[in-house]
Design an enzyme around this catalytic site. Structure first.
Site, mmCIF file in Angstrom:
data_model
loop_
_atom_site.group_PDB
_atom_site.id
_atom_site.type_symbol
_atom_site.label_atom_id
_atom_site.label_comp_id
_atom_site.label_asym_id
_atom_site.label_seq_id
_atom_site.Cartn_x
_atom_site.Cartn_y
_atom_site.Cartn_z
ATOM 1 C CB CYS A 1 -0.965 -0.148 1.295
ATOM 2 S SG CYS A 1 -2.257 1.017 1.002
ATOM 3 C CG HIS B 1 -3.868 -3.959 3.356
ATOM 4 N ND1 HIS B 1 -2.494 -3.214 3.977
ATOM 5 C CD2 HIS B 1 -4.263 -2.756 2.716
ATOM 6 C CE1 HIS B 1 -2.350 -2.008 3.595
ATOM 7 N NE2 HIS B 1 -3.502 -1.904 3.056
#
Length: 489
Positions: A328, A425
């Protein structure tokens, strides 16, 4: 409702334990936290995001995630401002003073979510935030007594004996809070006791005498908590070394880390040494892999990274043939540049990245929040997880994606494949992918860890430990019918 004498006294894990206990008793139970402040978030199947602690509590209760479990979420971006998320949707960034002045306007959203949950479940276990003793915040409170009074929810107060001064913290809470607020507290628990609890019997009697509240249990330090995902960065930092180490992973501890529970499966993996690098310390030279985890402010974190000298450590590690993974915000930092013209991820601005991936990122107003399943990774195995990010990342290295899902490419890898980034994630929670990735980066052992089973086992162990030390029947009997005496003011 579980409230604490302060932060990090164990409210989150005890809420999870009670959810698991109630579920085992055949009750339909749901967790609820009116207001949470955390950059550790989870994507809900129906869209939107909630705090990771409520995701763990939902798991303990056997429920699918829902935004009603955490209607107000604050995600810190700078020292003075946070992104405001209501019913799972990001609204805007707010300065702390502005938020404090407008919190009472959010009580309606909080009550809407609470009432919807109450219609569907037998029992709601509510987690407070911080402490009701923060009387300077009481006027517009929606997280502790403001909510408890409005909803008519009885309270059990938790004190942390490990911090020291637990008698003063519980008695002091009784002393400083309003008389009507104190009337909402029906009992207290003492948490994280090490040693023989009989040695604290006099302390329990002293608290009971001074507060007129009964003690429903002295809970020992429960090792199962170490196997559960951590919500707060302040509890990170203890190196995890499994027997027969064959792979060392290092990760810099950023100032505004988000979703760092991505590391939890790796920390439990046999043969893996996982180490957080604290600010002011160099990234270990003997690390095999460096992982840059997510952050709520990529530009701010880049500046923080350079102030620690970690940029030089990471570049030297990559030049020496070491492997680097960015997740991310960490993925964005590995690129050539990051541009945030509107300040959607912190302060507006632009900066050069580490230049280890030939990609560029531009922050956009749209926030991508969704679960992801059956993504085909570059290794060949599939994985599932979720995405929570702003920004679009493009460049030549995206032609070598980290994964693809229904034709949509995610992430990037450099030419030799030793530097990679992804927006996914939760990928490491997938046993097959984690095993294949570890082998890909040089782990010589064969993974035998079943991560989901380990978390569920830890939840059961946690529930067993709480049941053994708490009068659970008396605690759950504190619950009252919803709306039994709501404070309409």
């Amino acid at each position: 409702m579980l409230q604490g004498t302060g932060s990090d006294v164990g409210k989150s894990v005890l809420t999870a334990a009670l959810c698991r206990i109630a579920r085992r008793q055949g009750l339909s139970v749901a967790p609820f936290k009116p207001q949470n402040m955390s950059n550790n978030a989870a994507a809900c199947p129906g869209g939107g995001e909630i705090g990771r602690a409520q995701a763990l509590q939902a798991r303990a209760a056997g429920l699918e995630l829902h935004t009603d479990m955490n209607p107000v979420l604050l995600k810190p971006q700078t020292d003075r401002a946070s992104q405001l998320v209501v019913h799972g949707k990001a609204l805007r960034a707010m300065e702390a003073a502005d938020y404090m002045a407008s919190r009472d306007q959010l009580m309606g959203a909080v009550m809407e979510s609470f009432d919807r949950l109450a219609e569907k479940h037998d029992l709601i276990i509510v987690e407070g935030a911080g402490s009701p003793a923060e009387t300077n915040l009481r006027a517009r409170d929606i997280a502790n007594m403001g909510f408890a009074r409005r909803a008519g929810v009885p309270v059990c107060l938790i004190g942390d004996i490990e911090k020291g001064g637990v008698i003063a913290s519980i008695v002091g809470t009784r002393t400083v809070i309003d008389r009507k607020d104190a009337a909402m507290i029906r009992a207290f628990l003492v948490n994280k006791f090490r040693g023989d609890p009989s040695l604290f019997e006099d302390g329990v009697r002293e608290i009971e005498r001074r507060t007129k509240w009964p003690c429903l249990g002295v809970i020992p330090w429960l090792p199962a908590t170490a196997k559960l995902p951590a919500e707060d960065a302040v509890v990170l930092g203890t190196p995890s070394t499994q027997s027969g180490k064959t792979l060392k992973i290092a990760a810099p501890m950023f100032s505004r880390m988000a979703n760092f529970d991505d590391a939890d499966p790796l920390k439990l993996e046999p043969g893996v040494e996982f180490e957080w690098t604290r600010p002011g310390q160099p990234i270990p030279r003997d690390a095999d892999v460096v992982i840059l985890f997510g952050t709520k402010s990529t530009l701010g974190e880049l500046a923080f990274m350079r102030a620690q000298g970690w940029d030089h450590d990471i570049l030297a590690h990559a030049r020496a043939g070491g492997r680097v993974l960015g997740i991310c915000g960490g993925y964005q930092m590995l690129g050539q540049s990051i541009t945030d013209p509107h300040g959607v991820d912190g302060e507006p601005g632009e900066a050069l990245g580490l230049g280890l991936l030939d990609v560029e990122t531009t922050m956009t107003r749209h926030k991508d929040v969704r679960p992801v399943s059956n993504a085909q990774t570059f290794i060949g195995s599939t994985t599932s997880g979720y995405v929570i990010h702003v920004g679009r990342t493009n460049g030549p290295d995206t032609d070598r994606p980290f994964a693809t899902l229904e034709g949509e490419r995610d992430g990037a890898r450099n030419g030799n494949g030793r530097v990679m980034g992804t927006y996914f994630h939760g990928a490491f929670a997938n046993n097959e992918f984690r095993r294949d990735w570890l082998e890909h980066v040089g782990h010589s052992g064969r993974s035998t860890l079943d991560y989901d089973a380990a978390v569920d086992g830890a939840l059961d162990d946690l529930a067993d430990g709480v049941e053994a030390s708490v009068d659970v029947e008396a605690l759950l009997n504190l619950a009252e019918p919803v709306g039994w005496r709501r404070d309409k003011t």
